[in-house]
Design a protein around this motif. Structure first.
Motif, PDB file in Angstrom:
ATOM      1  N   ASP A 162       0.937  -1.264   0.095  1.00 35.76           N
ATOM      2  CA  ASP A 162       0.034   0.054  -0.053  1.00 35.76           C
ATOM      3  C   ASP A 162       0.838   1.272  -0.045  1.00 35.76           C
ATOM      4  O   ASP A 162       0.611   2.083  -0.575  1.00 35.76           O
ATOM      5  CB  ASP A 162      -0.983   0.079   1.199  1.00 35.76           C
ATOM      6  CG  ASP A 162      -1.940  -1.106   1.228  1.00 35.76           C
ATOM      7  OD1 ASP A 162      -2.132  -1.555   0.226  1.00 35.76           O
ATOM      8  OD2 ASP A 162      -2.210  -1.723   2.499  1.00 35.76           O
ATOM      9  N   GLU A 171      -2.179   8.364  -3.771  1.00 36.64           N
ATOM     10  CA  GLU A 171      -3.338   7.714  -2.983  1.00 36.64           C
ATOM     11  C   GLU A 171      -3.138   6.687  -2.141  1.00 36.64           C
ATOM     12  O   GLU A 171      -2.264   5.893  -2.395  1.00 36.64           O
ATOM     13  CB  GLU A 171      -4.400   7.143  -4.023  1.00 36.64           C
ATOM     14  CG  GLU A 171      -4.698   8.360  -5.099  1.00 36.64           C
ATOM     15  CD  GLU A 171      -6.021   8.054  -5.984  1.00 36.64           C
ATOM     16  OE1 GLU A 171      -6.791   7.045  -5.524  1.00 36.64           O
ATOM     17  OE2 GLU A 171      -6.157   8.626  -7.187  1.00 36.64           O
ATOM     18  N   THR A 173      -4.656   3.654  -0.603  1.00 33.82           N
ATOM     19  CA  THR A 173      -5.885   2.621  -0.506  1.00 33.82           C
ATOM     20  C   THR A 173      -5.449   1.072   0.101  1.00 33.82           C
ATOM     21  O   THR A 173      -4.016   1.104   0.235  1.00 33.82           O
ATOM     22  CB  THR A 173      -6.285   2.200  -1.962  1.00 33.82           C
ATOM     23  OG1 THR A 173      -5.315   1.426  -2.723  1.00 33.82           O
ATOM     24  CG2 THR A 173      -6.508   3.435  -2.782  1.00 33.82           C
ATOM     25  N   THR A 175      -7.011  -3.462   0.524  1.00 37.24           N
ATOM     26  CA  THR A 175      -7.786  -4.376   0.148  1.00 37.24           C
ATOM     27  C   THR A 175      -8.242  -5.314   1.162  1.00 37.24           C
ATOM     28  O   THR A 175      -7.434  -5.145   2.232  1.00 37.24           O
ATOM     29  CB  THR A 175      -6.755  -5.215  -0.960  1.00 37.24           C
ATOM     30  OG1 THR A 175      -5.931  -6.185  -0.270  1.00 37.24           O
ATOM     31  CG2 THR A 175      -6.464  -4.488  -1.980  1.00 37.24           C
ATOM     32  N   GLU A 209      -8.940   3.691   2.349  1.00 38.13           N
ATOM     33  CA  GLU A 209     -10.178   3.336   1.483  1.00 38.13           C
ATOM     34  C   GLU A 209      -9.877   1.693   1.102  1.00 38.13           C
ATOM     35  O   GLU A 209      -8.731   1.384   0.376  1.00 38.13           O
ATOM     36  CB  GLU A 209     -10.398   3.947   0.110  1.00 38.13           C
ATOM     37  CG  GLU A 209     -11.600   3.570  -0.760  1.00 38.13           C
ATOM     38  CD  GLU A 209     -11.582   4.411  -2.070  1.00 38.13           C
ATOM     39  OE1 GLU A 209     -12.559   4.105  -2.843  1.00 38.13           O
ATOM     40  OE2 GLU A 209     -10.937   5.283  -2.148  1.00 38.13           O
ATOM     41  N   LYS A 211     -10.733  -1.242  -1.400  1.00 42.16           N
ATOM     42  CA  LYS A 211     -10.920  -1.376  -2.990  1.00 42.16           C
ATOM     43  C   LYS A 211     -10.407  -2.865  -3.335  1.00 42.16           C
ATOM     44  O   LYS A 211      -9.829  -3.494  -2.695  1.00 42.16           O
ATOM     45  CB  LYS A 211      -9.834  -0.367  -3.847  1.00 42.16           C
ATOM     46  CG  LYS A 211     -10.163   1.016  -3.436  1.00 42.16           C
ATOM     47  CD  LYS A 211      -9.597   1.898  -4.444  1.00 42.16           C
ATOM     48  CE  LYS A 211     -10.328   1.960  -5.581  1.00 42.16           C
ATOM     49  NZ  LYS A 211     -10.042   3.125  -6.604  1.00 42.16           N
ATOM     50  N   HIS A 217      -5.893   1.406  -8.074  1.00 42.57           N
ATOM     51  CA  HIS A 217      -5.729   2.045  -6.814  1.00 42.57           C
ATOM     52  C   HIS A 217      -4.958   3.245  -6.926  1.00 42.57           C
ATOM     53  O   HIS A 217      -4.100   3.871  -6.015  1.00 42.57           O
ATOM     54  CB  HIS A 217      -4.691   1.031  -6.145  1.00 42.57           C
ATOM     55  CG  HIS A 217      -5.293  -0.308  -5.823  1.00 42.57           C
ATOM     56  ND1 HIS A 217      -5.997  -0.599  -4.760  1.00 42.57           N
ATOM     57  CD2 HIS A 217      -5.134  -1.732  -6.484  1.00 42.57           C
ATOM     58  CE1 HIS A 217      -6.468  -1.865  -4.599  1.00 42.57           C
ATOM     59  NE2 HIS A 217      -6.095  -2.361  -5.556  1.00 42.57           N
TER      60      HIS A 217
END
Length: 493
Positions: A162, A171, A173, A175, A209, A211, A217
């Motif tokens: 990440d 960004e 994000t 999982t 977040e 996703k 991503h």
């Protein structure tokens, strides 16, 4: 069209560029040339700098470009594989607040054990599928308890992949798969675990977040694209931990299929379609790359922290690094199986989950000064690692998992005939070797994520084994294993 795969390992950053149509790498590199050190400020601690990972990633990609075997402007998507369970924490400016507490760090064991007792074994088994143990959530709790000033500054927590994605795109994000490996995921309700977040007192805002694993991503920042000679706005379309990604790279996606890896740590990774939990959390269950709530794919992971790192350590100690691994293997092959009574326990890389997080250290036993040579040590190390795999395999068999064939990339210890023969005979399971690695798998994952492959099968139309090794001396190795296990039991009791 081309795909870029990045593998954030403990020892190296590996990168590959893969042709979409052939699924074959056009170029592969690693950086640095020598193994990246692990910082251990106290016994049982293990840390690395996330910014160092980023610096090495940039240099690995630049080195890849310098091969002149492809046009970087033809790359359409990026995939990332990463060392699992590491904790990366950043503030609101995306500044790293401390070095990452990585996978083999043992400091949070007591925190995880206490959480297991207080949350309850039932909840942990049926909702988390694991004990909180020494995983990422417990590591974050350690920071909260011991470094409160740092904890107060946290905006987001991340796994290593990440973080690299954030550096590429700006960004943050994550999982469900990443959260499951950190023991933040409630499998029963298919969501972030409210029980874990409430128990440790974590704010939900620290989780990026969530996703889908195969999705965008973020897109490559203008400045980063220029630095890496890539096109702007290339998406990062895949992120997965190194072991689920290793399974993807070996087309291990369906129930009953099994992958192995013998790098710094050793891993057996089996795919199942049911929510699996070992009573003692000696093997662990995480969301596999192709998992869906209506079509479960759970990866059951056996991890041995002390694997090829023991071989690397012996190389440095016995030869000052002057011998190559190939030369060590040639010498080891001249010694008979069993190393004439010399036994090695390779568990010197922190707590071992299959021993319920005990730290027993590495040991070399029954040395005979008049018999044993350097070559005996080389063989005994590789046999000891193979026997450690057998010990873990027996745990998986206790839980109803009975692999008949294992797929592995031809890399690390699977480059050694001595190790391969020891492995297949000690475990009694055949091995197929493939010309694949984590960075190639990450590139294929990027292709799936961007939709260049309409199905998983489309990514493996040219997938064939290089070699297959069958057990041939199971009875002999079974007797040797029993003797090795006697040495192990001394340190487990």
């Amino acid at each position: 069209m081309l795909l870029l795969g990045i593998d954030i390992g403990t020892s190296f950053i590996k990168t590959s560029v893969v042709d979409v149509d052939t699924q074959q790498p056009l170029a592969s590199t690693q950086y640095p040339e020598t193994e990246t050190p692990i910082t251990s400020l106290r016994p049982g601690w293990a840390e690395q700098s996330p910014e160092m990972w980023w610096e090495h990633t940039v240099k690995a990609i630049q080195k890849l470009n310098d091969t002149n075997k492809f046009n970087p402007k033809d790359i359409i998507a990026i995939g990332i594989s990463y060392q699992m369970h590491g904790l990366v924490i950043v503030d609101k400016m995306q500044k790293v607040l401390r070095d990452s507490i990585i996978w083999c760090d043992s400091r949070a064991i007591k925190i995880g054990d206490k959480a297991l007792d207080e949350i309850g074994e039932g909840v942990c088994s049926f909702s988390l599928l694991n004990s909180p143990g020494n995983f990422t959530a417990s590591k974050l709790a350690w920071v909260k308890e011991n470094e409160p000033d740092i904890y107060k500054q946290i905006d987001k927590i991340m796994l290593p992949g990440d973080f690299i994605s954030m550096k590429l795109t700006g960004e943050t994000t994550t999982t469900a798969s990443a959260l499951s490996e950190g023991i933040f995921w409630d499998f029963k309700n298919d969501q972030i675990s409210e029980v874990v977040m409430k128990y440790f007192g974590f704010e939900s805002s620290v989780i990026p977040e969530v996703k889908p694993l195969f999705s965008s991503h973020g897109k490559l920042l203008q400045g980063i694209a220029k630095q890496l000679y890539l096109r702007e706005n290339i998406p990062v379309t895949y992120k997965a931990g190194d072991q689920p990604n290793n399974a993807l790279s070996l087309n291990v996606l369906q129930p009953g299929e099994v992958a192995a890896n013998a790098g710094t740590s050793g891993v057996i990774y089996a795919v199942t379609d049911h929510l699996f939990s070992d009573k003692f959390s000696r093997v662990n269950s995480f969301i596999h790359v192709n998992h869906q709530s209506e079509n479960r794919r759970i990866g059951v992971l056996l991890c041995i922290n002390g694997a090829a790192i023991m071989n690397s350590w012996i190389k440095k100690i016995c030869s000052g690094g002057n011998l190559s691994y190939k030369e060590m293997d040639v010498a080891a092959a001249k010694v008979p199986p069993g190393s004439e009574g010399l036994w090695v326990l390779p568990f010197g890389n922190g707590s071992e989950r299959m021993f319920q997080n005990k730290i027993i250290g590495a040991h070399i036993s029954k040395i005979d000064f008049n018999k044993h040579s350097q070559a005996h040590i080389f063989r005994a190390v590789q046999e000891g690692i193979a026997f450690a795999f057998r010990y873990g395999m027996d745990i998986m068999r206790e839980n109803g998992l009975h692999p008949t064939i294992i797929r592995a990339g031809k890399a690390n210890l699977f480059l050694s005939d001595v190790f391969i023969q020891s492995f297949v005979n000690a475990t009694g399971v055949a091995v197929e070797l493939y010309d694949n690695d984590g960075s190639v798998g990450a590139a294929l994952g990027a292709g799936i994520g961007i939709g260049r492959y309409q199905s998983y099968d489309d990514a493996y139309t040219n997938f064939k084994p290089l070699e297959k090794f069958e057990p041939s001396s199971v009875v002999l190795y079974d007797e040797l294993y029993k003797e090795w296990k006697k040495e192990l039991i001394k340190y487990l009791n």
